[in-house]
Design an enzyme around this catalytic site. Structure first.
Site, short mmCIF file in Angstrom:
data_model
loop_
_atom_site.label_atom_id
_atom_site.label_comp_id
_atom_site.label_asym_id
_atom_site.label_seq_id
_atom_site.Cartn_x
_atom_site.Cartn_y
_atom_site.Cartn_z
N ASP A 193 0.85 -1.19 0.00
CA ASP A 193 0.00 0.00 0.00
C ASP A 193 0.89 1.25 0.00
O ASP A 193 1.89 1.32 0.70
CB ASP A 193 -0.91 0.00 1.23
CG ASP A 193 -2.05 0.99 1.10
OD1 ASP A 193 -3.22 0.55 1.02
OD2 ASP A 193 -1.79 2.21 1.09
N HIS A 251 -10.57 -5.13 -2.69
CA HIS A 251 -9.21 -5.43 -2.24
C HIS A 251 -9.22 -5.75 -0.76
O HIS A 251 -10.07 -5.25 -0.01
CB HIS A 251 -8.25 -4.26 -2.53
CG HIS A 251 -8.78 -2.94 -2.08
ND1 HIS A 251 -9.72 -2.24 -2.81
CD2 HIS A 251 -8.54 -2.20 -0.98
CE1 HIS A 251 -10.02 -1.12 -2.18
NE2 HIS A 251 -9.32 -1.07 -1.05
P1 AMP Z 1 -9.68 1.65 0.44
O1 AMP Z 1 -9.67 3.03 1.06
O2 AMP Z 1 -10.12 0.57 1.35
O3 AMP Z 1 -10.44 1.68 -0.88
O4 AMP Z 1 -8.18 1.30 0.12
C1 AMP Z 1 -7.50 1.81 -0.99
C2 AMP Z 1 -6.05 1.72 -0.66
O5 AMP Z 1 -5.32 1.87 -1.86
C3 AMP Z 1 -5.56 2.81 0.31
O6 AMP Z 1 -5.01 2.20 1.47
C4 AMP Z 1 -4.51 3.55 -0.51
O7 AMP Z 1 -3.41 3.97 0.26
C5 AMP Z 1 -4.12 2.51 -1.55
N1 AMP Z 1 -3.59 3.06 -2.78
C6 AMP Z 1 -4.11 4.08 -3.52
N2 AMP Z 1 -3.36 4.33 -4.60
C7 AMP Z 1 -2.33 3.42 -4.55
C8 AMP Z 1 -1.20 3.17 -5.38
N3 AMP Z 1 -0.95 3.89 -6.48
N4 AMP Z 1 -0.34 2.17 -5.02
C9 AMP Z 1 -0.57 1.45 -3.90
N5 AMP Z 1 -1.62 1.64 -3.08
C10 AMP Z 1 -2.49 2.62 -3.39
#
Ligand code: AMP
Ligand code: ZN
Length: 113
Positions: A30, A99
């Site tokens: 993440d 996810h």
């Molecule tokens: P959620 O808020 O449960 O939808 O989780 C989405 C997650 O994706 C968050 O923890 C973000 O930090 C992560 N995230 C968003 N963009 C990226 C990225 N480019 N690479 C890795 N993680 C990401």
């Protein structure tokens, strides 16, 4: 899905640091970690909500959960870990591709606020 960040990681159109992948899913770090170790397990198939899943998708999710539990060294699971799936606005879901958050490597509090 063309406009989905996680589909782009799955297809390789966008690069990310992939820790593990098989025919079902990928795992990567993440970008904004909420624990010492914070990974995301992302099914290769696009859906947003658990409620959209077919019975076969349910079996896929079961395989993913089982596989995660076997990646103890890679994911730092030895002393315990937490899996989180945010669904919808109240839970703060920001990426509309299902996810599983994998959190490990430290003692955790329990505070859903
Ligand atoms: P959620 O808020 O449960 O939808 O989780 C989405 C997650 O994706 C968050 O923890 C973000 O930090 C992560 N995230 C968003 N963009 C990226 C990225 N480019 N690479 C890795 N993680 C990401
Ligand atoms: Zn997607």
């Amino acid at each position: 899905m063309d406009d989905c960040l996680f589909c782009k990681f799955v297809s390789g159109v966008l690069k990310t640091d992939i820790i593990y992948q098989d025919e079902d899913f990928i795992i990567f770090k993440d970008i904004n970690p909420q624990a010492k170790n914070h990974f995301l397990a992302v099914p290769k198939k696009h859906f947003k909500y658990l409620a959209e899943m077919s019975d076969d998708d349910g079996a896929l999710l079961g395989r993913i959960l089982k596989k995660i539990s076997s990646l103890s060294d890679e994911l730092g699971l030895k002393n315990g870990y937490r899996l989180v799936i945010n669904q919808g606005d109240d839970a703060g879901q920001t990426v509309p591709h299902l996810h599983i958050h994998i959190l490990s490597g430290q003692k955790m509090q329990w505070n859903p606020a």
